[in-house]
Write a protein that holds these residues in place. Structure first.
Motif, PDB file in Angstrom:
ATOM      1  N   CYS A  57       4.144   3.406   3.059  1.00 20.53           N
ATOM      2  CA  CYS A  57       4.866   2.279   2.209  1.00 20.53           C
ATOM      3  C   CYS A  57       5.322   2.938   0.986  1.00 20.53           C
ATOM      4  CB  CYS A  57       4.017   1.088   2.016  1.00 20.53           C
ATOM      5  SG  CYS A  57       4.565  -0.160   0.607  1.00 20.53           S
ATOM      6  N   ALA A  68       2.411  -4.900  10.399  1.00 22.46           N
ATOM      7  CA  ALA A  68       3.799  -4.782   9.785  1.00 22.46           C
ATOM      8  C   ALA A  68       4.888  -5.940  10.072  1.00 22.46           C
ATOM      9  CB  ALA A  68       4.295  -3.521   9.438  1.00 22.46           C
ATOM     10  N   CYS A  79       5.337  -4.161   4.251  1.00 26.18           N
ATOM     11  CA  CYS A  79       4.191  -3.834   4.195  1.00 26.18           C
ATOM     12  C   CYS A  79       3.024  -5.249   3.935  1.00 26.18           C
ATOM     13  CB  CYS A  79       3.925  -3.149   3.014  1.00 26.18           C
ATOM     14  SG  CYS A  79       2.092  -2.608   2.740  1.00 26.18           S
ATOM     15  N   THR A  84       5.966  -5.244   0.267  1.00 26.43           N
ATOM     16  CA  THR A  84       7.219  -4.802  -0.139  1.00 26.43           C
ATOM     17  C   THR A  84       7.985  -4.472   1.094  1.00 26.43           C
ATOM     18  OG1 THR A  84       5.907  -3.449  -1.972  1.00 26.43           O
ATOM     19  CG2 THR A  84       8.233  -2.512  -1.040  1.00 26.43           C
ATOM     20  N   ASN A  86      10.389  -2.151   3.345  1.00 27.12           N
ATOM     21  CA  ASN A  86      10.501  -0.634   3.347  1.00 27.12           C
ATOM     22  C   ASN A  86      11.807  -0.272   4.470  1.00 27.12           C
ATOM     23  OD1 ASN A  86       8.292   0.795   1.594  1.00 27.12           O
ATOM     24  ND2 ASN A  86       7.442  -0.821   2.973  1.00 27.12           N
TER      25      ASN A  86
END
Length: 767
Positions: A57, A68, A79, A84, A86
């Protein structure tokens, strides 16, 4: 407890609580800390190894895992730790619901990545550091054991040899004309730079030596690599086997004889200091497994690390001396070895100690060198003892089918966790990497103040206890019942095969309302809790002045039972514990009586040895140290586990005790009489012969698979060796009980488990 053991087989994880309250206040009321016992290199049944790099991440550094959230159309994953979003790397472009990479499979919560290593890998290195101040027969046994070990060392491995007595000899095994050694004065303190300078291991010193005086050495070696100055001291075994064997054959006892009624001058500390510095100069840091194997036959009496005077009238320090601060050399020696431990950790090297002496050797002071580097300790009385020989041999015996020694090295261990959880520290053979992060708790348990640790060596049994701090405020507004939390362990290590591996384990558990005691109890793992409390108490006893371990444990147990027991106020007879908690008081009763806490009758070295083992072994093995298992063999049926109680002793029964550090086979009085009469040799008593043999076979099967090798005791009821069994049994029948309910009584003033439990009930139900 079987369900938790099954989970451990899959991911190598045990948790004290498998359900967590979502507030700091409720967490404090749970008494037993929140912890995971994790075995990073455990050989699990369904471990998937993949040949590519993990996907981290970009914000928190945690690795892509089955929890995830994945958007296959946008090629984005979220994440679960920091939420977050990604992007997948370009080579994941082909993924879809039908084509998923291994790390997103729900059954691969633990996955291992075999990563291409940058640069060459150094072969494993073993530097033997041998004590020459011991008696002639002892020295011969030690030399023979080292020579046998050399026949088992992997072909590509490198070896070095250092011997010590009054002075320290670093043997130059690359010089083949005759045995040659560099001698260091035992009473002098050397820095690593001084040692390397004198051995010609500093690059400038090496260039000076290989300068105009010897033009042959100046040119580059074949393949364009400049010759390493260190390869005169640590060489591949194939090149130096003859020289090492010859040096060992010609090795004599220390030339400086001990004066009558005094200990020999033994520069043990200086030897470790010199050997560690030599390894630092000869071996590239962090590029391969390197072990300093110390074989010692007595305490250090000379130079740095000195623990006792030479005069035999001066006894070596005891627990009483340490408590009164009456051990003159203790603090200075400990500081000396702590500095060597820091140096070994920086170099990525580990230290193993084989202490073969009737007296102490100073393990208590040296503990940091072993524990911070993940080394092994073997304690026995002489170099001729089979425990020493078997343990040294087993260090070089391949583990598993692939033929590797199982000595993974240079590991870094990192923890990621969800919001509202912080890491208080690790209890285990690790040293801090000073990685500051928002996940670091202010509370410190063990090696704290970081979320990343270094392990110089990592065996398949190395188990780390990670302790957590729940920081969510009470009534924080989030819905605790609908939430999960996640914990991820990322362990990067150099595998025995020379390949860099990265093992990622991601686990999830659920939050509950802290007042919901039923749910909390369902998730309580009493074995993991007992092992954690054992590690915490051992750590507190060494870190805190005047820490009363028994009182602290009793108060914790009373608070736990008062919180989670079922009872009516002030009515001890109404007290009951659910099955998930029912064995825990018994574990604590046995732990209170163990050598971890009762130091009377044990030397500081023995206590240090026991605590080192408790702090590194698997949950099941640690439980044996806390509460041994007892099996009964009789004519009445197959072998069966029986109560760890004096009432289990019967004249017509054989008992086998497995206390981890030793295994006892105990014959009841009638069985012993029959054996002495030779009934087992008569054809009509074949069943008796089988009965005698069964516990012996079982005991030797346990001994053959355990490292270090446990002590074996074969004894009879009323014999002197029977004390090894009696010391571990619950004294339900003693010399002052009114009616003997057993064929044996124990001469002790200790309270029995029944008395302990009655007091616990009375205190737990008090309003």
């Amino acid at each position: 407890m079987a369900e938790f053991a099954e989970l451990e087989e899959i991911d190598g994880v045990r948790m004290t609580w498998n359900v967590w309250p979502h507030s700091r206040l409720e967490a404090a009321k749970c008494v037993v800390p929140f912890c995971t016992l994790y075995t990073p290199a455990k050989q699990t049944s369904q471990l998937q190894v993949v040949e590519y790099d993990p996907v981290p991440c970009k914000t928190c550094g945690s690795v892509l895992n089955p929890y995830a959230a994945v958007d296959f159309h946008a090629k984005i994953w979220t994440c679960p730790f920091c939420h977050t979003r990604n992007h997948f790397p370009p080579h994941y472009a082909g993924i879809s619901e039908a084509s998923v990479p291994a790390e997103l499979f729900p059954q691969y919560c633990t996955i291992e990545y075999a990563m291409p290593r940058m640069g060459p890998t150094a072969p494993p290195s073993f530097v033997f550091v041998l004590d020459t101040t011991v008696a002639e027969d002892e020295l011969l046994a030690a030399k023979t054991a080292v020579q046998q070990a050399l026949t088992m060392v992997p072909e590509n491995a490198q070896v070095g040899l250092v011997t010590f007595g009054t002075h320290v000899h670093v043997h130059e095994i690359g010089f083949t004309e005759c045995p040659r050694a560099y001698v260091f004065r035992g009473s002098k303190d050397y820095s690593a730079a001084q040692v390397q300078e004198q051995l010609g291991l500093h690059s400038q010193a090496a260039q000076r030596r290989a300068g105009p005086a010897s033009p042959l050495k100046a040119g580059p070696a074949p393949g364009g690599l400049a010759p390493r100055p260190g390869n005169r001291f640590v060489l591949p075994l194939s090149e130096c086997e003859f020289m090492v064997t010859k040096t060992l054959d010609e090795l004599q006892r220390d030339a400086f004889p001990a004066v009558a009624a005094s200990r020999p001058a033994r520069a043990l500390g200086t030897a470790v200091q010199v050997a560690a510095a030599m390894m630092g100069g000869c071996l590239p840091t962090g590029s391969g497994a390197a072990r300093l194997i110390l074989l010692v036959g007595g305490a250090c009496t000379e130079g740095g690390g000195k623990v006792v005077d030479k005069e035999l009238t001066e006894p070596i320090r005891s627990h009483k001396d340490l408590a009164k601060d009456a051990a003159p050399y203790y603090r200075k020696a400990k500081k000396f070895y702590d500095a060597i431990a820091a140096q070994l950790v920086a170099q990525g090297h580990s230290m193993d100690l084989f202490a073969c002496s009737l007296d102490q050797v100073g393990l208590s002071e040296m503990k940091a060198c072993i524990e911070h580097t993940g080394g092994y300790v073997v304690q026995t009385d002489t170099f001729t003892n089979p425990i020493f020989k078997d343990s040294l041999r087993r260090l070089f015996t391949p583990a598993g089918e692939e033929g590797y020694l199982g000595l993974n090295s240079n590991a870094t261990f990192e923890v990621h966790c969800s919001k509202d959880i912080k890491v208080a520290g690790v209890l285990g053979p690790a040293s801090a990497l000073e990685k500051k992060s928002p996940l670091v708790s202010e509370q410190v348990v063990g090696v704290g103040g970081t979320t990343a640790w270094k392990l110089c060596t990592l065996s398949t049994n190395t188990t780390l206890a990670v302790v957590y701090d729940i920081v969510a405020q009470h009534g924080g507004g989030s819905d605790p019942t609908a939430q999960q939390f996640f914990i991820q362990f990322v362990t990067r290590y150099l595998h025995d095969s020379g390949v860099m591996r990265c093992r990622v384990t991601t686990i999830t558990r659920r939050w509950v309302e802290g007042s919901n005691l039923g749910d909390l109890i369902q998730g309580f793992d009493q074995e993991a809790a007992a092992v954690l409390m054992g590690r915490v108490v051992s750590w507190k006893m060494e870190e805190e002045e005047d820490f009363d371990a028994t009182r602290w444990l009793d108060r914790s147990l009373i608070r736990l039972c008062s919180r989670f027991g079922d009872y009516r106020k002030d009515d001890p007879d109404s007290f009951q514990l659910r099955p998930q908690l029912s064995y825990y008081p018994q574990f604590m009763f046995n732990f209170r009586r163990s050598q971890f806490i009762q130091v009377f009758g044990h030397s500081p070295d023995e206590t240090a040895f026991a605590r080192i083992q408790l702090n590194r072994e698997l949950t099941g093995d640690s439980m044996l140290m806390i509460q041994p298992t007892l099996y009964s063999f009789s004519f009445n049926g197959p072998p069966e586990p029986v109560l760890l109680d004096v009432s289990s002793i019967a004249p017509d029964r054989i008992l086998m005790l497995d206390a981890y550090f030793y295994v006892v086979v105990f014959h009841g009085s009638t069985i012993a009489q029959w054996r002495k009469a030779g009934y087992q040799d008569q054809a009509e008593h074949a069943a008796f012969k089988q009965l005698l043999q069964a516990p012996q076979d079982e005991a030797h099967a346990i001994i053959s698979r355990r490292f270090p090798t446990p002590r074996f005791t074969d004894c009879d009821q009323n014999g002197s060796q029977a004390r090894f069994l009696l010391a571990k049994l619950n004294p339900s029948a003693t010399y002052n009980t009114s009616s003997a309910v057993s064929s044996e009584i124990i001469m002790t003033d200790d309270v029995s488990l029944q008395v302990f439990t009655d007091h616990l009930k009375k205190l737990a139900v008090q309003s």
